[in-house]
Design a protein around this motif. Structure first.
Motif, PDB file in Angstrom:
ATOM      1  N   ILE A  44       0.830  -1.196   0.000  1.00  0.00           N
ATOM      2  CA  ILE A  44       0.000   0.000   0.000  1.00  0.00           C
ATOM      3  C   ILE A  44       0.872   1.256   0.000  1.00  0.00           C
ATOM      4  CG2 ILE A  44      -1.738   1.304   1.273  1.00  0.00           C
ATOM      5  CD1 ILE A  44      -2.786  -1.202  -0.078  1.00  0.00           C
ATOM      6  N   LEU A  45       1.955   1.232   0.772  1.00  0.00           N
ATOM      7  CA  LEU A  45       2.853   2.384   0.821  1.00  0.00           C
ATOM      8  C   LEU A  45       3.459   2.660  -0.546  1.00  0.00           C
ATOM      9  CD1 LEU A  45       4.393   4.524   2.469  1.00  0.00           C
ATOM     10  CD2 LEU A  45       6.127   2.776   2.948  1.00  0.00           C
ATOM     11  N   PHE A  46       3.946   1.606  -1.213  1.00  0.00           N
ATOM     12  CA  PHE A  46       4.585   1.790  -2.515  1.00  0.00           C
ATOM     13  C   PHE A  46       3.578   2.115  -3.611  1.00  0.00           C
ATOM     14  CE2 PHE A  46       8.010  -1.261  -0.844  1.00  0.00           C
ATOM     15  CZ  PHE A  46       8.702  -0.200  -0.282  1.00  0.00           C
TER      16      PHE A  46
ATOM     17  N   ALA B 121       4.557   5.066 -13.660  1.00  0.00           N
ATOM     18  CA  ALA B 121       5.712   5.305 -14.530  1.00  0.00           C
ATOM     19  C   ALA B 121       5.345   6.047 -15.802  1.00  0.00           C
ATOM     20  CB  ALA B 121       6.379   3.978 -14.888  1.00  0.00           C
ATOM     21  N   GLN B 122       4.062   6.101 -16.161  1.00  0.00           N
ATOM     22  CA  GLN B 122       3.688   6.773 -17.404  1.00  0.00           C
ATOM     23  C   GLN B 122       3.689   8.289 -17.280  1.00  0.00           C
ATOM     24  OE1 GLN B 122      -0.388   6.371 -18.586  1.00  0.00           O
ATOM     25  NE2 GLN B 122      -1.095   5.973 -16.517  1.00  0.00           N
ATOM     26  N   TYR B 123       3.749   8.816 -16.053  1.00  0.00           N
ATOM     27  CA  TYR B 123       3.714  10.259 -15.865  1.00  0.00           C
ATOM     28  C   TYR B 123       5.088  10.875 -16.129  1.00  0.00           C
ATOM     29  CZ  TYR B 123      -0.764   9.398 -13.519  1.00  0.00           C
ATOM     30  OH  TYR B 123      -2.041   9.015 -13.236  1.00  0.00           O
ATOM     31  N   LEU B 124       5.140  11.853 -17.037  1.00  0.00           N
ATOM     32  CA  LEU B 124       6.362  12.637 -17.321  1.00  0.00           C
ATOM     33  C   LEU B 124       7.562  11.744 -17.624  1.00  0.00           C
ATOM     34  CD1 LEU B 124       6.030  15.406 -14.581  1.00  0.00           C
ATOM     35  CD2 LEU B 124       5.329  15.510 -16.981  1.00  0.00           C
ATOM     36  N   GLY B 125       7.326  10.707 -18.398  1.00  0.00           N
ATOM     37  CA  GLY B 125       8.418   9.837 -18.816  1.00  0.00           C
ATOM     38  C   GLY B 125       9.001   8.975 -17.717  1.00  0.00           C
ATOM     39  N   GLY B 126       8.327   8.855 -16.596  1.00  0.00           N
ATOM     40  CA  GLY B 126       8.807   8.004 -15.516  1.00  0.00           C
ATOM     41  C   GLY B 126       9.698   8.696 -14.505  1.00  0.00           C
ATOM     42  N   TRP B 127      10.015   9.982 -14.708  1.00  0.00           N
ATOM     43  CA  TRP B 127      10.909  10.688 -13.790  1.00  0.00           C
ATOM     44  C   TRP B 127      10.318  10.850 -12.385  1.00  0.00           C
ATOM     45  CZ3 TRP B 127      15.891  11.230 -14.272  1.00  0.00           C
ATOM     46  CH2 TRP B 127      16.452  11.197 -15.540  1.00  0.00           C
TER      47      TRP B 127
ATOM     48  N   VAL C 129      10.759   9.662  -6.739  1.00  0.00           N
ATOM     49  CA  VAL C 129      10.046   9.303  -5.513  1.00  0.00           C
ATOM     50  C   VAL C 129      10.494   7.935  -5.009  1.00  0.00           C
ATOM     51  CG1 VAL C 129       7.769   8.831  -4.532  1.00  0.00           C
ATOM     52  CG2 VAL C 129       8.070  10.732  -6.108  1.00  0.00           C
ATOM     53  N   SER C 130      10.755   7.012  -5.927  1.00  0.00           N
ATOM     54  CA  SER C 130      11.236   5.676  -5.525  1.00  0.00           C
ATOM     55  C   SER C 130      12.581   5.775  -4.825  1.00  0.00           C
ATOM     56  CB  SER C 130      11.346   4.766  -6.754  1.00  0.00           C
ATOM     57  OG  SER C 130      10.087   4.566  -7.353  1.00  0.00           O
TER      58      SER C 130
END
Length: 295
Positions: free
Chosen positions: A105-107, A113-119, A124-125
């Motif tokens: 749930i936390l992760f 990953a589709q947002y802004l090319g995954g950056w 955040v990871s």
């Protein structure tokens, strides 16, 4: 069976016909070759081959594409056993889902990953991994203090294991998912270089600046028994590198190979870690006395 049905069941044959040129106009002249044979080939087999190649290419490219999940899908996968695939879920999957439910749930809050090319997902990871690594390191230190382990032993056992387990699983996934051992071995080298150069250099730089501003004195920390531990680790690392070189010339691969040989190599590498921890621990408790440099 009718003749029409038999005709439909027969495989279409190649068709050939001849073309011959007799005269030309507009100032053109005929050459020596005025006749050729044209063959129309049945392309069903060719189309089938092309279709199979396209399907294989698509199957290989799909895993390389960015995940197109949304927050809703991420939480759905996190909250369901085996990502929602209950038919193939085993009893062990249910146990692991119960044990890791909080972390799933936390992760799931990490941006897809589709947002802004995954950056955003990448940054955040990294932050979440750093946060969890700090917590694990502190918990390991507290646990070592509670059971009476000395700080050097706690550092090379509990803290090292807690902070290196993500690298271990990442190397495993790289070994299983890549055609070469570069990603797996490179991940080990990269993670250790980050630990040594960035994990030590950045905190020391901040501490030196802070100490200089607050006290006006140099920031100095004595090494203690670190010299013995570093030399021991370097020796074990050299043996591990030699083992990889031997595998290249004998098995032809740094990972995998014959079952017996790969288990022997795995046992040697694990034994090197056990030997390093054991000797460093004996040195810390002064059971063996090896003085290197000055404290």
């Amino acid at each position: 069976m009718s003749d029409a049905l038999l005709f439909k069941l027969k495989a279409e044959r190649d068709e050939s016909f001849a073309i011959e040129l007799f005269e030309s106009d507009g100032g053109a002249t005929l050459g020596k070759l005025t006749k050729c044979i044209i063959t129309i080939v049945n392309d069903e087999e060719y189309n089938g081959l092309v279709s199979r190649i396209v399907n294989l290419t698509k199957d290989n490219l799909d895993p390389l594409q960015l995940e197109k999940s949304t927050y809703v899908q991420q939480f759905y996968v996190a909250m369901n056993v085996n990502g929602g695939d209950l038919e193939s879920a085993t009893f062990f999957d249910y146990i692991m889902h119960f044990c890791t439910f909080f972390w799933k749930i936390l992760f799931a809050f990490i941006p897809p990953a589709q947002y802004l090319g995954g950056w955003p997902a990448f940054l955040v990871s990294l932050g979440v991994i750093g946060f969890l690594t700090a917590i694990i390191g502190d918990l390991a230190s507290i646990f070592g203090c509670l059971i009476g382990l000395k700080d050097p032993v706690t550092a090379i056992t509990l803290v090292a294991l807690g902070t290196s387990m993500p690298d271990t699983f990442a190397s495993k996934q790289a070994a299983l998912g890549e055609k070469t051992a570069d990603s797996s071995v490179g991940n080990v080298n990269g993670s250790n270089s980050v630990n040594v150069f960035l994990g030590l250099g950045l905190p020391w730089l901040i501490a030196c600046i802070y100490w200089q501003i607050k006290t006006g004195e140099d920031f100095a920390v004595p090494a203690g028994n670190l010299g013995f531990s570093v030399i021991l680790f370097t020796s074990c690392a050299v043996i591990a590198i030699l083992l990889l070189i031997i595998r290249r010339f004998t098995v032809g691969a740094e990972l995998g190979g014959p079952v017996v040989f790969k288990y022997i190599c795995a046992a040697i590498l694990v034994s090197l870690w056990v030997f390093y921890v054991l000797m460093s621990s004996l040195q810390s408790y002064s059971i063996i006395n090896v003085k290197i440099g000055s404290s």
